[in-house]
Motif scaffolding. Structure first.
Motif, PDB file in Angstrom:
ATOM      1  N   LYS A 189       0.839  -1.201   0.000  1.00  0.00           N
ATOM      2  CA  LYS A 189       0.000   0.000   0.000  1.00  0.00           C
ATOM      3  C   LYS A 189       0.871   1.247   0.000  1.00  0.00           C
ATOM      4  N   ALA A 190       1.890   1.231   0.861  1.00  0.00           N
ATOM      5  CA  ALA A 190       2.760   2.388   0.957  1.00  0.00           C
ATOM      6  C   ALA A 190       3.475   2.645  -0.356  1.00  0.00           C
ATOM      7  N   GLU A 191       3.952   1.557  -0.986  1.00  0.00           N
ATOM      8  CA  GLU A 191       4.638   1.688  -2.274  1.00  0.00           C
ATOM      9  C   GLU A 191       3.723   2.330  -3.306  1.00  0.00           C
ATOM     10  N   ALA A 192       2.474   1.900  -3.316  1.00  0.00           N
ATOM     11  CA  ALA A 192       1.542   2.373  -4.328  1.00  0.00           C
ATOM     12  C   ALA A 192       1.175   3.831  -4.148  1.00  0.00           C
ATOM     13  N   ASP A 193       1.283   4.334  -2.905  1.00  0.00           N
ATOM     14  CA  ASP A 193       0.835   5.686  -2.640  1.00  0.00           C
ATOM     15  C   ASP A 193       1.857   6.751  -3.015  1.00  0.00           C
ATOM     16  N   ILE A 194       3.115   6.357  -3.291  1.00  0.00           N
ATOM     17  CA  ILE A 194       4.122   7.341  -3.684  1.00  0.00           C
ATOM     18  C   ILE A 194       3.977   7.566  -5.182  1.00  0.00           C
ATOM     19  N   THR A 195       3.158   8.491  -5.577  1.00  0.00           N
ATOM     20  CA  THR A 195       2.875   8.628  -7.006  1.00  0.00           C
ATOM     21  C   THR A 195       2.543  10.049  -7.403  1.00  0.00           C
ATOM     22  N   THR A 196       2.939  10.401  -8.592  1.00  0.00           N
ATOM     23  CA  THR A 196       2.471  11.629  -9.225  1.00  0.00           C
ATOM     24  C   THR A 196       2.084  11.249 -10.642  1.00  0.00           C
ATOM     25  N   HIS A 197       0.883  11.595 -11.036  1.00  0.00           N
ATOM     26  CA  HIS A 197       0.417  11.238 -12.380  1.00  0.00           C
ATOM     27  C   HIS A 197       0.296  12.511 -13.221  1.00  0.00           C
ATOM     28  N   ASP A 198       1.364  13.328 -13.204  1.00  0.00           N
ATOM     29  CA  ASP A 198       1.296  14.572 -13.941  1.00  0.00           C
ATOM     30  C   ASP A 198       1.632  14.391 -15.411  1.00  0.00           C
ATOM     31  N   GLN A 199       2.105  13.211 -15.815  1.00  0.00           N
ATOM     32  CA  GLN A 199       2.377  12.939 -17.218  1.00  0.00           C
ATOM     33  C   GLN A 199       1.746  11.615 -17.595  1.00  0.00           C
ATOM     34  N   ASN A 200       1.287  11.534 -18.837  1.00  0.00           N
ATOM     35  CA  ASN A 200       0.606  10.344 -19.316  1.00  0.00           C
ATOM     36  C   ASN A 200       1.640   9.293 -19.735  1.00  0.00           C
ATOM     37  N   PRO A 201       1.715   8.151 -19.036  1.00  0.00           N
ATOM     38  CA  PRO A 201       2.744   7.149 -19.365  1.00  0.00           C
ATOM     39  C   PRO A 201       2.587   6.563 -20.757  1.00  0.00           C
ATOM     40  N   TYR A 202       1.351   6.520 -21.272  1.00  0.00           N
ATOM     41  CA  TYR A 202       1.145   5.970 -22.613  1.00  0.00           C
ATOM     42  C   TYR A 202       1.757   6.894 -23.669  1.00  0.00           C
ATOM     43  N   GLU A 203       1.606   8.202 -23.486  1.00  0.00           N
ATOM     44  CA  GLU A 203       2.216   9.141 -24.419  1.00  0.00           C
ATOM     45  C   GLU A 203       3.741   9.071 -24.333  1.00  0.00           C
ATOM     46  N   ILE A 204       4.258   8.879 -23.118  1.00  0.00           N
ATOM     47  CA  ILE A 204       5.707   8.766 -22.936  1.00  0.00           C
ATOM     48  C   ILE A 204       6.246   7.543 -23.667  1.00  0.00           C
ATOM     49  N   VAL A 205       5.589   6.390 -23.484  1.00  0.00           N
ATOM     50  CA  VAL A 205       6.115   5.170 -24.098  1.00  0.00           C
ATOM     51  C   VAL A 205       5.975   5.225 -25.622  1.00  0.00           C
ATOM     52  N   LYS A 206       4.928   5.859 -26.129  1.00  0.00           N
ATOM     53  CA  LYS A 206       4.807   5.999 -27.593  1.00  0.00           C
ATOM     54  C   LYS A 206       5.952   6.828 -28.159  1.00  0.00           C
ATOM     55  N   ASP A 207       6.321   7.887 -27.452  1.00  0.00           N
ATOM     56  CA  ASP A 207       7.448   8.712 -27.909  1.00  0.00           C
ATOM     57  C   ASP A 207       8.754   7.919 -27.887  1.00  0.00           C
ATOM     58  N   LEU A 208       8.941   7.103 -26.849  1.00  0.00           N
ATOM     59  CA  LEU A 208      10.148   6.285 -26.767  1.00  0.00           C
ATOM     60  C   LEU A 208      10.203   5.257 -27.897  1.00  0.00           C
ATOM     61  N   LEU A 209       9.051   4.669 -28.210  1.00  0.00           N
ATOM     62  CA  LEU A 209       8.989   3.711 -29.321  1.00  0.00           C
ATOM     63  C   LEU A 209       9.319   4.387 -30.650  1.00  0.00           C
ATOM     64  N   LYS A 210       8.737   5.559 -30.858  1.00  0.00           N
ATOM     65  CA  LYS A 210       8.958   6.279 -32.120  1.00  0.00           C
ATOM     66  C   LYS A 210      10.430   6.638 -32.296  1.00  0.00           C
ATOM     67  N   GLU A 211      11.045   7.080 -31.202  1.00  0.00           N
ATOM     68  CA  GLU A 211      12.464   7.438 -31.238  1.00  0.00           C
ATOM     69  C   GLU A 211      13.324   6.219 -31.563  1.00  0.00           C
ATOM     70  N   ALA A 212      12.999   5.081 -30.944  1.00  0.00           N
ATOM     71  CA  ALA A 212      13.796   3.874 -31.168  1.00  0.00           C
ATOM     72  C   ALA A 212      13.614   3.327 -32.575  1.00  0.00           C
ATOM     73  N   VAL A 213      12.380   3.330 -33.078  1.00  0.00           N
ATOM     74  CA  VAL A 213      12.116   2.855 -34.450  1.00  0.00           C
ATOM     75  C   VAL A 213      12.878   3.706 -35.454  1.00  0.00           C
ATOM     76  N   SER A 214      12.887   5.004 -35.233  1.00  0.00           N
ATOM     77  CA  SER A 214      13.611   5.915 -36.118  1.00  0.00           C
ATOM     78  C   SER A 214      15.112   5.663 -36.045  1.00  0.00           C
ATOM     79  N   SER A 215      15.637   5.454 -34.836  1.00  0.00           N
ATOM     80  CA  SER A 215      17.070   5.207 -34.658  1.00  0.00           C
ATOM     81  C   SER A 215      17.505   3.928 -35.362  1.00  0.00           C
TER      82      SER A 215
END
Length: 431
Positions: A6-32
């Motif tokens: 429970k304690a582990e789960a409560d340390i969180t900030t959801h100020d950025q969308n993880p799905y948008e982050i991972v899509k950007d990482l995928l796009k960068e890697a595919v291009s590289s």
């Protein structure tokens, strides 16, 4: 319910969308990798996403209807695989992102699995044991059409544990009319769980830290560490670091943090939290905040909580030589750039915390054989997988003079694309 989780789960900030982050990482890697945009379009969207209603009759007579999700990213290498989390901040995009990261982990470690992830929007602290069991069973009933040992294999994640897996396994078996132990992993040993599974993620984190220390010529017997989050992963990471001689000088959880320049007696601390107490309540240390902990001059920093912890705001203060991402997605792109500019060696999450899915794979294999390994054998096989994965990623980093994260995504995507080509999904051959 395990208070550490429970304690582990409560340390969180959801100020950025993880799905948008991972899509950007995928796009960068595919291009590289100079692959076609078709590859990115295959990778960026899960092949299947399920949203379900999970009704629970509360003890006060009220019927509450919770929302649950299951995302299956890609089954090109084998059945999808991934945990189920119970948390009030679960979102559909978070579950999608986590399923993609699971695909990346399996690809890096050459596991015959794809990526899956599930979650329910719920604060488990508000449910008693009976209500929690009903929630668990009804969720599995709802997603039964799309899961199974050759389709999609769930496992524990934030706020779920072997007992919850046991309830889910039992519900699935009732619906099928016979025992199907391989339908999920992370379950109790008595019903087909694997030795070494509970400690697997933390043990794998420490294997990668050990290999990074070798690469940096860092003597772990003289090293210091700080850990954010003291749930299953954070506590096991602390245990194994301590066994290597590393001095763990700071730990934070949802309720605060503790700090001691002399380092903590980790076995004593583990005994203290065993009964549901918080690490931050341990009296043998000074209090410290997350922000203060990030700024400590330690050799190793381990974010073992949840996404979006190391940001443009927190990254500049980090002085560690090694940052080991025991959590999924703890570093934002802005934070990652700052770490890179400051010369900090990052062990990316899709490599660092892949020990959990690796031993889950071992559990699935043992269920298929109906023959079970001793813990030493499981741990030896895990070490071999983690060291091989680290060496593969580090070699790419050295060859391309790139970040470890870029190297990890490149290796994972290239592995997946080979499977796409073999199945005829794409024409280009990445080999």
């Amino acid at each position: 319910m395990n208070e550490q989780n429970k304690a582990e789960a409560d340390i969180t900030t959801h100020d950025q969308n993880p799905y948008e982050i991972v899509k950007d990482l995928l796009k960068e890697a595919v291009s590289s990798l100079e692959l076609s945009e078709n590859v990115y379009h295959i990778l960026k969207k899960p092949m299947r996403v399920f949203e379900v209603a999970v009704p629970v009759r509360m003890d006060n007579g009220e019927l509450r209807n919770f929302t649950g999700y299951r995302s299956q990213h890609s089954d090109v290498l084998g059945p999808t695989k991934g945990g189920i989390r119970f948390h009030p901040s679960v979102t559909l995009d978070e579950v999608k992102a986590l399923s993609i990261w699971m695909s990346m982990k399996s690809a890096i470690l050459d596991l015959p699995l794809g990526g899956g992830k599930g979650g329910i929007i719920v604060d488990p602290k508000e449910l008693n044991e009976r209500e929690l069991e009903e929630l668990s069973r009804n969720y599995i009933r709802s997603i039964t059409p799309i899961i199974g040992p050759q389709k999609d294999i769930p496992a524990p994640d934030v706020n779920t544990n072997p007992q919850i897996m046991g309830w889910m396994l039992d519900e699935f078996d009732k619906l099928r009319g016979y025992n199907v132990p391989g339908m999920l992993t992370g379950k109790p040993l008595i019903v087909g769980g694997s030795q070494g599974r509970i400690a697997a993620t933390g043990r794998g984190v420490v294997f990668t830290i050990r290999e990074a220390a070798k690469a940096l010529d860092l003597d772990l017997s003289k090293a210091t560490a700080a850990i954010q989050g003291f749930g299953n992963v954070g506590s096991m990471t602390a245990k194994f670091l301590h066994e290597l001689g590393v001095k763990v000088v700071a730990i934070t959880d949802a309720n605060g943090g503790i700090h001691s320049d002399e380092g903590f007696d980790i076995p004593e601390l583990l005994e203290f939290v065993k009964d549901g107490k918080n690490a931050s309540d341990f009296s043998k240390g000074d209090t410290i905040t997350n922000e203060e902990m990030f700024g400590l001059p330690v050799d190793i920093l381990v974010p073992a909580a949840i996404e979006n912890q190391i940001t443009a705001k927190t990254a500049p203060s980090i002085k560690a030589k090694i940052l080991a991402e025991a959590a999924n997605g703890p570093t934002t792109p802005e934070g990652d750039k700052i770490l890179e500019d400051n010369g900090i060696f990052v062990i990316p999450d899709i490599l660092c915390n892949a020990g959990g899915v690796t031993v889950s794979y071992f559990e699935w294999v043992q269920n298929s054989m109906n023959y079970y390994w001793k813990e030493d054998e499981v741990n030896t096989k895990l070490e071999e997988k983690m060291v091989t994965g680290f060496d593969r990623i580090y070699s790419i980093r050295q060859e391309k003079k790139c970040r470890m994260r870029e190297a990890a995504y490149s290796a994972a995507i290239k592995h997946l694309v080979k499977a796409f080509h073999a199945r005829g999904w794409i024409k280009e051959d990445p080999s």
